[in-house]
Scaffold this active site. Structure first.
Site, PDB file in Angstrom:
ATOM      1  N   ALA A  58      -2.366   1.403   4.905  1.00  0.00           N
ATOM      2  CA  ALA A  58      -2.229   0.056   4.950  1.00  0.00           C
ATOM      3  C   ALA A  58      -3.123  -0.157   3.670  1.00  0.00           C
ATOM      4  O   ALA A  58      -3.326   0.194   3.132  1.00  0.00           O
ATOM      5  CB  ALA A  58      -3.659  -0.225   6.391  1.00  0.00           C
ATOM      6  N   THR A  59      -2.673  -1.724   3.483  1.00  0.00           N
ATOM      7  CA  THR A  59      -2.880  -1.663   1.916  1.00  0.00           C
ATOM      8  C   THR A  59      -3.810  -3.390   1.908  1.00  0.00           C
ATOM      9  O   THR A  59      -4.717  -3.346   2.283  1.00  0.00           O
ATOM     10  CB  THR A  59      -1.775  -2.734   1.736  1.00  0.00           C
ATOM     11  N   THR A  60      -3.194  -4.700   1.798  1.00  0.00           N
ATOM     12  CA  THR A  60      -4.210  -5.923   1.356  1.00  0.00           C
ATOM     13  C   THR A  60      -4.784  -6.392   2.715  1.00  0.00           C
ATOM     14  O   THR A  60      -4.662  -6.948   3.165  1.00  0.00           O
ATOM     15  CB  THR A  60      -3.528  -6.846   0.257  1.00  0.00           C
ATOM     16  N   ALA A 233       3.547  -2.856  -2.212  1.00  0.00           N
ATOM     17  CA  ALA A 233       2.924  -2.232  -0.931  1.00  0.00           C
ATOM     18  C   ALA A 233       2.242  -3.411  -0.199  1.00  0.00           C
ATOM     19  O   ALA A 233       2.068  -2.816   1.170  1.00  0.00           O
ATOM     20  CB  ALA A 233       2.036  -1.331  -1.512  1.00  0.00           C
TER      21      ALA A 233
END
Length: 281
Positions: A58-60, A233
């Site tokens: 998972a990113t931001t 991403a």
């Protein structure tokens, strides 16, 4: 062999472990009676040389305060190396009525950690008969991350962003963490994940003291839009599939997720503004 905490099928009675007075911490309860059920005690499969390939990342995630509360938002993309593992994963969740948590890092471990944290806060409330303070919640999450350090050292790190409404101070507060369980209080706004550099730069320019919840939603969506523009991403608003960031506010009225239709309206407004200014080239 793992401990069995299920009810006796012949009598329907709960095991004795459930009936003895003990800690107000659900994590401590599991550690004593069923340690194998804690995500940080999982055994790595034999022969895995790169554990990070086992789970999407998972990113931001971004958080910012507004007049009367705090907002937490996250994009919907999860990646596995150069591949998009999911376009619609959710990374922002209610921790309890007055707090929220977002995750970056190993998605599977992160989702388990969130569920365990939710149980931890619910268990405390049932045992003690009162809510844990916001600082106490932040400290509990730090302890859980510290216990996950062996998994983090093997490449399965989880880094959350925690935000909530402090009922005592009557204000929104933001807490960030590192993989070792270090806890840091942030002020005004913060971001984590691969696109956080771009999102934090956007929030630094857009955030204003005293803005309301509606303005905060606009800032968060625009910050995630900037992150997606420069970080592969991070997933931006997907108008074709109808996938938009998860945005939630926490105030004296509690946790509230902003409807997708409202987030879509804000995203479309941002796109229209940038098209008008010629910023989409």
């Amino acid at each position: 062999m793992g401990s069995d905490l299920s009810a006796d099928r012949t009598t329907g009675r709960l095991p004795d472990a459930f009936l003895r007075p003990g800690s107000s911490s659900f994590v401590d309860f599991l550690a004593e009676h069923a340690p194998d059920r804690l995500p940080m005690n999982r055994v790595m499969p034999v022969g895995v040389t790169d554990p990070a390939t086992l789970a999407p990342h998972a990113t931001t995630i971004v958080a910012l305060t507004f007049d009367g509360g705090v907002l937490l938002a996250g994009d919907r993309r999860a990646t596995a190396g150069p591949m998009i593992a999911s376009r619609s994963i959710e990374k922002v969740f209610p921790a309890d009525e007055y707090s929220a948590v977002g995750i970056a890092g190993s998605a599977g471990i992160g989702l388990e950690l969130v569920r365990l944290f939710q149980l931890e806060l619910e268990h405390y409330e049932k045992i003690e008969g009162s809510l844990l303070s916001l600082t106490g919640k932040a400290n509990r999450l730090a302890t859980m991350l510290r216990a996950n350090l062996p998994m983090a050292m093997q490449g399965l790190a989880v880094v959350p962003l925690f935000a909530g409404y402090d009922l005592d101070k009557e204000t929104g507060r933001i807490f960030s963490y590192d993989a070792t369980g270090g806890r840091y209080e942030e002020h005004e706004h913060h971001g984590i994940g691969s696109g956080s550099l771009f999102a934090r730069g956007a929030m630094k320019k857009l955030w204003r003291r005293g803005m309301d919840a509606e303005a905060a939603v606009h800032v968060a969506v625009e910050a995630l839009y900037d992150a997606a523009d420069d970080d592969s991403a991070t997933g931006g608003p997907d108008t074709v599939r109808g996938i938009f960031p998860v945005v939630a506010t926490v105030s004296a009225d509690g946790y509230q997720r902003i409807e997708d239709a409202e987030v879509a309206r804000v995203a479309e407004h941002i796109v229209a503004q940038r098209r008008e200014r010629g910023h989409l080239a």
